[in-house]
Design a protein around this motif. Sequence first.
Motif, PDB file in Angstrom:
ATOM      1  N   THR A 143       4.636   5.995   7.263  1.00 18.64           N
ATOM      2  CA  THR A 143       5.172   7.119   6.492  1.00 18.64           C
ATOM      3  C   THR A 143       5.404   8.334   7.375  1.00 18.64           C
ATOM      4  OG1 THR A 143       2.969   7.981   5.883  1.00 18.64           O
ATOM      5  CG2 THR A 143       3.968   6.348   4.405  1.00 18.64           C
ATOM      6  N   ILE A 153       3.850   1.896  -1.528  1.00 17.08           N
ATOM      7  CA  ILE A 153       4.102   2.963  -0.554  1.00 17.08           C
ATOM      8  C   ILE A 153       5.067   2.495   0.517  1.00 17.08           C
ATOM      9  CG2 ILE A 153       3.024   4.370   1.263  1.00 17.08           C
ATOM     10  CD1 ILE A 153       0.525   4.525  -0.536  1.00 17.08           C
ATOM     11  N   ARG A 201       7.434   0.286   0.144  1.00 12.65           N
ATOM     12  CA  ARG A 201       8.775   0.261  -0.454  1.00 12.65           C
ATOM     13  C   ARG A 201       9.358   1.670  -0.516  1.00 12.65           C
ATOM     14  NH1 ARG A 201      11.483  -0.208  -5.401  1.00 12.65           N
ATOM     15  NH2 ARG A 201       9.648   0.067  -6.703  1.00 12.65           N
ATOM     16  N   LEU A 202       8.513   2.668  -0.777  1.00  9.01           N
ATOM     17  CA  LEU A 202       8.975   4.057  -0.772  1.00  9.01           C
ATOM     18  C   LEU A 202       9.452   4.455   0.625  1.00  9.01           C
ATOM     19  CD1 LEU A 202       6.148   5.774  -2.875  1.00  9.01           C
ATOM     20  CD2 LEU A 202       8.385   5.006  -3.692  1.00  9.01           C
ATOM     21  N   THR A 203       8.689   4.061   1.653  1.00 10.51           N
ATOM     22  CA  THR A 203       9.056   4.409   3.023  1.00 10.51           C
ATOM     23  C   THR A 203      10.391   3.769   3.413  1.00 10.51           C
ATOM     24  OG1 THR A 203       6.724   4.620   3.637  1.00 10.51           O
ATOM     25  CG2 THR A 203       8.294   4.356   5.435  1.00 10.51           C
ATOM     26  N   LYS A 209      18.092   5.450   3.066  1.00  9.99           N
ATOM     27  CA  LYS A 209      18.526   5.960   1.768  1.00  9.99           C
ATOM     28  C   LYS A 209      19.922   5.444   1.398  1.00  9.99           C
ATOM     29  CE  LYS A 209      16.061  10.291   0.889  1.00  9.99           C
ATOM     30  NZ  LYS A 209      16.218  11.733   0.647  1.00  9.99           N
ATOM     31  N   ILE A 211      17.876   3.278  -5.065  1.00  4.99           N
ATOM     32  CA  ILE A 211      16.846   4.208  -5.521  1.00  4.99           C
ATOM     33  C   ILE A 211      16.756   4.192  -7.039  1.00  4.99           C
ATOM     34  CG2 ILE A 211      16.106   6.612  -5.568  1.00  4.99           C
ATOM     35  CD1 ILE A 211      17.528   7.022  -2.916  1.00  4.99           C
ATOM     36  N   LEU A 226      10.459   4.864 -11.688  1.00 13.97           N
ATOM     37  CA  LEU A 226       9.439   4.837 -10.635  1.00 13.97           C
ATOM     38  C   LEU A 226       8.073   5.250 -11.181  1.00 13.97           C
ATOM     39  CD1 LEU A 226       9.042   4.302  -7.600  1.00 13.97           C
ATOM     40  CD2 LEU A 226       9.336   6.756  -7.231  1.00 13.97           C
ATOM     41  N   ALA A 283       1.149   9.471  -3.317  1.00 12.03           N
ATOM     42  CA  ALA A 283       2.326   8.620  -3.150  1.00 12.03           C
ATOM     43  C   ALA A 283       3.461   9.068  -4.063  1.00 12.03           C
ATOM     44  CB  ALA A 283       1.959   7.161  -3.431  1.00 12.03           C
ATOM     45  N   TYR A 340       4.915  12.120  -2.495  1.00 20.12           N
ATOM     46  CA  TYR A 340       5.695  11.655  -1.339  1.00 20.12           C
ATOM     47  C   TYR A 340       7.074  11.171  -1.789  1.00 20.12           C
ATOM     48  CZ  TYR A 340       6.876   8.281   2.457  1.00 20.12           C
ATOM     49  OH  TYR A 340       7.489   7.541   3.440  1.00 20.12           O
ATOM     50  N   ALA A 341       7.119  10.421  -2.885  1.00 20.10           N
ATOM     51  CA  ALA A 341       8.391   9.918  -3.406  1.00 20.10           C
ATOM     52  C   ALA A 341       9.274  11.045  -3.919  1.00 20.10           C
ATOM     53  CB  ALA A 341       8.126   8.906  -4.522  1.00 20.10           C
ATOM     54  N   ILE A 366      12.224  11.099  -1.298  1.00 19.20           N
ATOM     55  CA  ILE A 366      13.286  10.226  -1.798  1.00 19.20           C
ATOM     56  C   ILE A 366      14.256  11.004  -2.683  1.00 19.20           C
ATOM     57  CG2 ILE A 366      13.822   8.212  -3.228  1.00 19.20           C
ATOM     58  CD1 ILE A 366      11.176   6.993  -2.370  1.00 19.20           C
TER      59      ILE A 366
END
Length: 464
Positions: free
Chosen positions: A258, A288, A290-292, A298, A303, A309, A350, A353-354, A358
């Motif tokens: 991350t 996490i 998958r988020l990274t 992107k 998304i 989510l 997390a 973070y998203a 994102i």
Amino acid sequence: MSSNTSATDCKVCARRRIRCDRTRPSCLKCTKRNIECPGYGRNIRWANAVAVRGRFKGMQYPKEQSQNDGSDKWTKSAATIAKLVAGAPNTGEIERLVSYYSKEIAGNMIWVDSPSNPYRRLVVSKAQSSPVILLAIIAVSAEHRGVGSLEPSLLAFAPRACDIVVSKLTQELSKITDRSESLQPRDILDLETVEWVLASMLILSNYECIGDTSTAWCSHRLGARLLVNAFSDSSAESSELFRFLRAQFGIHDVLASTTTCLYLGTDGVVLPKQGDPEALLAEYMRLIHRLTVLVTNKTTQDIPPPAVLRIEFENTRGLTLMNAASSAALAGESARVSFIQLVDVHHLAALLYAYRCIYDFTSQDVEVTLIMQQLFEKLQHCASNDALIQHLTWPVFVAGTECYDYDEKQDLVLKWYGEIISKTGFKNYEVVVSFLRQLWEEKPESWLEMAKTWERDGKPLLAV
């Protein structure tokens, strides 16, 4: 209480005529009352070190043998490492350093410490037959104890031990990286070698983090990815030690990605598997990661909407708590409560973070404000729990990235990292603190871009 029940209860609970929970090795009712639980087996009375009843009647208490076992089991290991490196510690010094590792370091390396901690039960045991693992344990223990606690000769030996371990790791990994295309890693290294390589990497990662040399560990991550992915879904799956090491490395790899994905990328990141020993947060690690992947690659069509989510996050939380319910490490009430708190802070961190990386939500968005408030409340509660503080490194980092104009919150983040460094002894977190201080001062639009700049300058962030 029936005689049948009392026969299987501990003697204290049976005497008090209360129901015993029969938790091993000590029942929780005795533990909560600070009473030494006598256990569940039949008590044997000894007279002059000879049993006078029971199945051991007439046999001598094996006191001398157990003492000899403790003093002799590292003798062969001491002789082996003395051949590898000059100035190696003697048997007694090895015993003290291994004991220090078991008592002071091993418990910091898994989510919930317990008597069944595989670092003590499996890795330390493996060190008796693996001089490389033993040298890694000696290095990290000597450096962790620090000046004033050890003889100067042992402190001087730590970096030499580290060099030997790195050399041995490089030697084995080069066999994989330099192999011909017709050969697979499983054709070159056996499982025993893979296990000591992975164990040594994980132990040494903590040594390198102490010494502020995070860059070197990134190269080890690449090697570990190669080995784990090559041996997963093979006969190695039957090895508890391999599955445990995979789960442990997966946590490091997912969280480190991350903040340091510029050069290593996200391909081949090791993901803990549900059912791996101590993989209590496996569901979150997969989420996490998958988020990274979404952050680094992107594309709008990949998304999901924020509402979708959020539902996935709630499902992950539920699955994590359900899967952990049967874990032996969570047998006690306090351990279960601590684990729920651990899940909650990673859940909120997390999600934050998203939102920020994102969806590019701003600090003024209601969702970000609410999650940030909840995260700080949970962190304040967790930071007061000595069993949790060392596991808050990533959630505290994420919280710290949202403290631009909040002096009070900045002070809390600095306080928490101070406590983490004090608890673990790993001074690489001072680099993370320096990053956050610069972030608060310069206030860039994205902390991720600043992290990439640091990574280009040879200062990768390892908030794990």
